[in-house]
Design a protein around this motif. Structure first.
Motif, PDB file in Angstrom:
ATOM      1  N   LEU A  62      -5.089  -0.519  -1.552  1.00 36.17           N
ATOM      2  CA  LEU A  62      -4.360   0.589  -2.177  1.00 36.17           C
ATOM      3  C   LEU A  62      -3.820   0.194  -3.552  1.00 36.17           C
ATOM      4  O   LEU A  62      -3.796   1.029  -4.463  1.00 36.17           O
ATOM      5  CB  LEU A  62      -3.248   1.078  -1.260  1.00 36.17           C
ATOM      6  CG  LEU A  62      -3.747   1.829  -0.027  1.00 36.17           C
ATOM      7  CD1 LEU A  62      -2.608   2.089   0.952  1.00 36.17           C
ATOM      8  CD2 LEU A  62      -4.437   3.124  -0.415  1.00 36.17           C
ATOM      9  N   LEU A  63      -3.420  -1.051  -3.705  1.00 40.16           N
ATOM     10  CA  LEU A  63      -2.987  -1.527  -5.021  1.00 40.16           C
ATOM     11  C   LEU A  63      -4.153  -1.461  -6.002  1.00 40.16           C
ATOM     12  O   LEU A  63      -4.016  -0.935  -7.117  1.00 40.16           O
ATOM     13  CB  LEU A  63      -2.440  -2.949  -4.919  1.00 40.16           C
ATOM     14  CG  LEU A  63      -2.004  -3.608  -6.223  1.00 40.16           C
ATOM     15  CD1 LEU A  63      -0.880  -2.844  -6.893  1.00 40.16           C
ATOM     16  CD2 LEU A  63      -1.585  -5.049  -5.967  1.00 40.16           C
ATOM     17  N   ASN A  64      -5.320  -1.956  -5.604  1.00 46.54           N
ATOM     18  CA  ASN A  64      -6.499  -1.913  -6.477  1.00 46.54           C
ATOM     19  C   ASN A  64      -6.957  -0.482  -6.748  1.00 46.54           C
ATOM     20  O   ASN A  64      -7.372  -0.161  -7.864  1.00 46.54           O
ATOM     21  CB  ASN A  64      -7.637  -2.748  -5.893  1.00 46.54           C
ATOM     22  CG  ASN A  64      -7.340  -4.228  -5.989  1.00 46.54           C
ATOM     23  OD1 ASN A  64      -6.673  -4.683  -6.906  1.00 46.54           O
ATOM     24  ND2 ASN A  64      -7.821  -4.992  -5.026  1.00 46.54           N
ATOM     25  N   LYS A 107      -4.174  -0.210  13.654  1.00 45.93           N
ATOM     26  CA  LYS A 107      -3.567   1.130  13.719  1.00 45.93           C
ATOM     27  C   LYS A 107      -2.095   1.074  13.309  1.00 45.93           C
ATOM     28  O   LYS A 107      -1.200   1.363  14.090  1.00 45.93           O
ATOM     29  CB  LYS A 107      -3.720   1.716  15.124  1.00 45.93           C
ATOM     30  CG  LYS A 107      -5.154   1.800  15.599  1.00 45.93           C
ATOM     31  CD  LYS A 107      -5.945   2.758  14.744  1.00 45.93           C
ATOM     32  CE  LYS A 107      -7.387   2.859  15.251  1.00 45.93           C
ATOM     33  NZ  LYS A 107      -8.264   3.444  14.283  1.00 45.93           N
ATOM     34  N   VAL A 108      -1.845   0.696  12.051  1.00 50.60           N
ATOM     35  CA  VAL A 108      -0.478   0.545  11.547  1.00 50.60           C
ATOM     36  C   VAL A 108       0.069   1.877  11.054  1.00 50.60           C
ATOM     37  O   VAL A 108      -0.690   2.787  10.688  1.00 50.60           O
ATOM     38  CB  VAL A 108      -0.414  -0.506  10.415  1.00 50.60           C
ATOM     39  CG1 VAL A 108      -0.721  -1.881  10.944  1.00 50.60           C
ATOM     40  CG2 VAL A 108      -1.343  -0.150   9.274  1.00 50.60           C
ATOM     41  N   ASN A 109       1.398   1.976  11.038  1.00 55.73           N
ATOM     42  CA  ASN A 109       2.092   3.165  10.545  1.00 55.73           C
ATOM     43  C   ASN A 109       3.190   2.726   9.586  1.00 55.73           C
ATOM     44  O   ASN A 109       3.838   1.694   9.802  1.00 55.73           O
ATOM     45  CB  ASN A 109       2.732   3.935  11.705  1.00 55.73           C
ATOM     46  CG  ASN A 109       1.700   4.469  12.663  1.00 55.73           C
ATOM     47  OD1 ASN A 109       0.849   5.259  12.295  1.00 55.73           O
ATOM     48  ND2 ASN A 109       1.757   4.015  13.907  1.00 55.73           N
ATOM     49  N   GLY A 110       3.400   3.503   8.532  1.00 54.87           N
ATOM     50  CA  GLY A 110       4.456   3.196   7.573  1.00 54.87           C
ATOM     51  C   GLY A 110       4.125   3.728   6.194  1.00 54.87           C
ATOM     52  O   GLY A 110       3.409   4.731   6.054  1.00 54.87           O
ATOM     53  N   TYR A 111       4.626   3.036   5.183  1.00 59.87           N
ATOM     54  CA  TYR A 111       4.477   3.475   3.800  1.00 59.87           C
ATOM     55  C   TYR A 111       4.165   2.284   2.907  1.00 59.87           C
ATOM     56  O   TYR A 111       4.751   1.212   3.068  1.00 59.87           O
ATOM     57  CB  TYR A 111       5.770   4.132   3.302  1.00 59.87           C
ATOM     58  CG  TYR A 111       6.185   5.329   4.112  1.00 59.87           C
ATOM     59  CD1 TYR A 111       5.775   6.603   3.750  1.00 59.87           C
ATOM     60  CD2 TYR A 111       6.977   5.175   5.253  1.00 59.87           C
ATOM     61  CE1 TYR A 111       6.155   7.712   4.496  1.00 59.87           C
ATOM     62  CE2 TYR A 111       7.358   6.277   6.000  1.00 59.87           C
ATOM     63  CZ  TYR A 111       6.942   7.541   5.625  1.00 59.87           C
ATOM     64  OH  TYR A 111       7.309   8.626   6.363  1.00 59.87           O
ATOM     65  N   ILE A 112       3.283   2.504   1.947  1.00 60.29           N
ATOM     66  CA  ILE A 112       3.013   1.513   0.912  1.00 60.29           C
ATOM     67  C   ILE A 112       3.233   2.218  -0.419  1.00 60.29           C
ATOM     68  O   ILE A 112       2.569   3.212  -0.721  1.00 60.29           O
ATOM     69  CB  ILE A 112       1.580   0.948   1.013  1.00 60.29           C
ATOM     70  CG1 ILE A 112       1.406   0.208   2.348  1.00 60.29           C
ATOM     71  CG2 ILE A 112       1.284   0.030  -0.178  1.00 60.29           C
ATOM     72  CD1 ILE A 112      -0.009  -0.241   2.641  1.00 60.29           C
ATOM     73  N   THR A 113       4.185   1.704  -1.186  1.00 60.21           N
ATOM     74  CA  THR A 113       4.508   2.295  -2.481  1.00 60.21           C
ATOM     75  C   THR A 113       4.033   1.360  -3.583  1.00 60.21           C
ATOM     76  O   THR A 113       4.290   0.164  -3.533  1.00 60.21           O
ATOM     77  CB  THR A 113       6.024   2.529  -2.618  1.00 60.21           C
ATOM     78  OG1 THR A 113       6.438   3.473  -1.628  1.00 60.21           O
ATOM     79  CG2 THR A 113       6.388   3.068  -3.997  1.00 60.21           C
ATOM     80  N   LYS A 149     -12.822   9.815  -1.168  1.00 64.12           N
ATOM     81  CA  LYS A 149     -14.162   9.261  -1.424  1.00 64.12           C
ATOM     82  C   LYS A 149     -14.195   7.754  -1.206  1.00 64.12           C
ATOM     83  O   LYS A 149     -15.192   7.205  -0.765  1.00 64.12           O
ATOM     84  CB  LYS A 149     -14.612   9.581  -2.855  1.00 64.12           C
ATOM     85  CG  LYS A 149     -14.999  11.011  -3.072  1.00 64.12           C
ATOM     86  CD  LYS A 149     -15.405  11.243  -4.519  1.00 64.12           C
ATOM     87  CE  LYS A 149     -15.526  12.722  -4.802  1.00 64.12           C
ATOM     88  NZ  LYS A 149     -15.719  12.985  -6.223  1.00 64.12           N
ATOM     89  N   GLU A 150     -13.085   7.066  -1.522  1.00 62.84           N
ATOM     90  CA  GLU A 150     -13.017   5.610  -1.380  1.00 62.84           C
ATOM     91  C   GLU A 150     -12.967   5.185   0.086  1.00 62.84           C
ATOM     92  O   GLU A 150     -13.304   4.054   0.408  1.00 62.84           O
ATOM     93  CB  GLU A 150     -11.798   5.056  -2.123  1.00 62.84           C
ATOM     94  CG  GLU A 150     -11.832   5.255  -3.617  1.00 62.84           C
ATOM     95  CD  GLU A 150     -12.779   4.306  -4.326  1.00 62.84           C
ATOM     96  OE1 GLU A 150     -12.931   3.159  -3.890  1.00 62.84           O
ATOM     97  OE2 GLU A 150     -13.361   4.745  -5.334  1.00 62.84           O
ATOM     98  N   ASN A 151     -12.488   6.084   0.956  1.00 63.79           N
ATOM     99  CA  ASN A 151     -12.413   5.828   2.393  1.00 63.79           C
ATOM    100  C   ASN A 151     -11.688   4.514   2.708  1.00 63.79           C
ATOM    101  O   ASN A 151     -12.198   3.649   3.416  1.00 63.79           O
ATOM    102  CB  ASN A 151     -13.815   5.843   3.016  1.00 63.79           C
ATOM    103  CG  ASN A 151     -13.763   5.940   4.525  1.00 63.79           C
ATOM    104  OD1 ASN A 151     -12.810   6.485   5.083  1.00 63.79           O
ATOM    105  ND2 ASN A 151     -14.768   5.400   5.182  1.00 63.79           N
ATOM    106  N   ILE A 152     -10.475   4.394   2.198  1.00 67.50           N
ATOM    107  CA  ILE A 152      -9.664   3.199   2.405  1.00 67.50           C
ATOM    108  C   ILE A 152      -8.890   3.345   3.715  1.00 67.50           C
ATOM    109  O   ILE A 152      -8.186   4.329   3.918  1.00 67.50           O
ATOM    110  CB  ILE A 152      -8.696   2.995   1.218  1.00 67.50           C
ATOM    111  CG1 ILE A 152      -9.493   2.732  -0.060  1.00 67.50           C
ATOM    112  CG2 ILE A 152      -7.720   1.859   1.499  1.00 67.50           C
ATOM    113  CD1 ILE A 152      -8.655   2.720  -1.324  1.00 67.50           C
ATOM    114  N   TYR A 153      -9.025   2.357   4.586  1.00 68.18           N
ATOM    115  CA  TYR A 153      -8.307   2.378   5.856  1.00 68.18           C
ATOM    116  C   TYR A 153      -8.168   0.957   6.393  1.00 68.18           C
ATOM    117  O   TYR A 153      -8.742   0.018   5.861  1.00 68.18           O
ATOM    118  CB  TYR A 153      -9.030   3.259   6.881  1.00 68.18           C
ATOM    119  CG  TYR A 153     -10.374   2.715   7.300  1.00 68.18           C
ATOM    120  CD1 TYR A 153     -10.496   1.927   8.434  1.00 68.18           C
ATOM    121  CD2 TYR A 153     -11.516   2.968   6.545  1.00 68.18           C
ATOM    122  CE1 TYR A 153     -11.726   1.404   8.815  1.00 68.18           C
ATOM    123  CE2 TYR A 153     -12.747   2.455   6.912  1.00 68.18           C
ATOM    124  CZ  TYR A 153     -12.841   1.674   8.043  1.00 68.18           C
ATOM    125  OH  TYR A 153     -14.049   1.151   8.414  1.00 68.18           O
TER     126      TYR A 153
END
Length: 158
Positions: free
Chosen positions: A118-120, A76-82, A68-72
Motif C-alpha cells: 500500500l505504501l508503494n 485475514k487481518v483487520n484494521g487501518y493503514i494510513t 486493478k492492482e488487486n492488493i491484498y
C-alpha cells in the motif's frame, strides 16, 4: 561573561505541528519542498484552500487504480493503514510515512507485506494537483487511510 551575540539555536521541534522531517534512509534525495527558506517553511494541510481532495479524477480514480492492482493479504487481518505524505507546488510527492492500527484504532502491525504494497501503491499515484492559496502555489500534506477487512482494502479514506 555574557556575549552580546545571540546564538542561533536549532530546535528539536518542527516548524509546525505535524511536519515531516527529511530522513535520508526513507526519503528520495531529489524531492524538494517549494519555496523552502532557511529560516522557516510552512506546508499546509490537505483541507486548506478551495479544494480538499486534489487528485485528478478525484478519489474514485484512486479506488479504481487500487482495484486493478488487486492488493491484498493472505492473512485475514483487520484494521487501518494510513500513508501521509507531502505534495509540493509542482504536484510531486515525497516524505511518505505510514502508520498501522487495529480495528480498535490501537497501534498494531497488521501485515508488513500489505503495508509495503500500500505504501508503494500510494507512491505510484501521480495525479496529485498543486494547491493554490491566495494566488500562490503551496506545498500541502495529504493522507490516504486504507481500511482493511479480512486482508483486503474495503475503503479508502478520506
Amino acid at each position: 561573561m555574557l556575549s552580546c551575540q545571540a546564538e542561533k539555536k536549532m530546535s528539536k521541534y518542527p516548524d509546525t505541528v505535524g511536519d515531516i522531517a527529511f530522513d535520508e534512509k526513507l526519503d528520495e534525495a531529489g524531492f524538494k519542498k517549494c519555496g523552502a527558506r532557511k529560516e522557516r517553511h510552512f506546508s499546509f494541510q490537505y483541507y486548506h484552500g478551495p479544494k480538499m481532495f486534489g487528485y485528478k479524477g478525484e478519489k474514485i480514480a484512486i479506488e479504481e487504480k487500487l482495484k486493478k492492482e488487486n492488493i491484498y493479504s493472505e492473512k485475514k487481518v483487520n484494521g487501518y493503514i494510513t500513508v501521509r505524505f507531502l505534495v509540493n507546488c509542482e504536484g510531486k510527492t515525497g516524505l511518505f510515512r505510514s502508520k498501522h492500527m487495529d480495528s480498535d484504532l490501537k497501534d498494531a502491525v497488521l501485515n508488513e507485506e500489505l503495508e509495503n504494497k500500500l505504501l508503494n501503491f500510494t507512491k505510484s499515484l501521480n495525479g496529485w494537483m498543486p494547491k493554490e492559496i491566495e494566488g500562490l502555489k503551496v506545498d500541502y500534506y495529504q493522507y490516504l487511510t486504507y481500511k482493511i477487512e479480512d486482508g483486503k482494502v474495503s475503503e479508502v479514506l478520506p
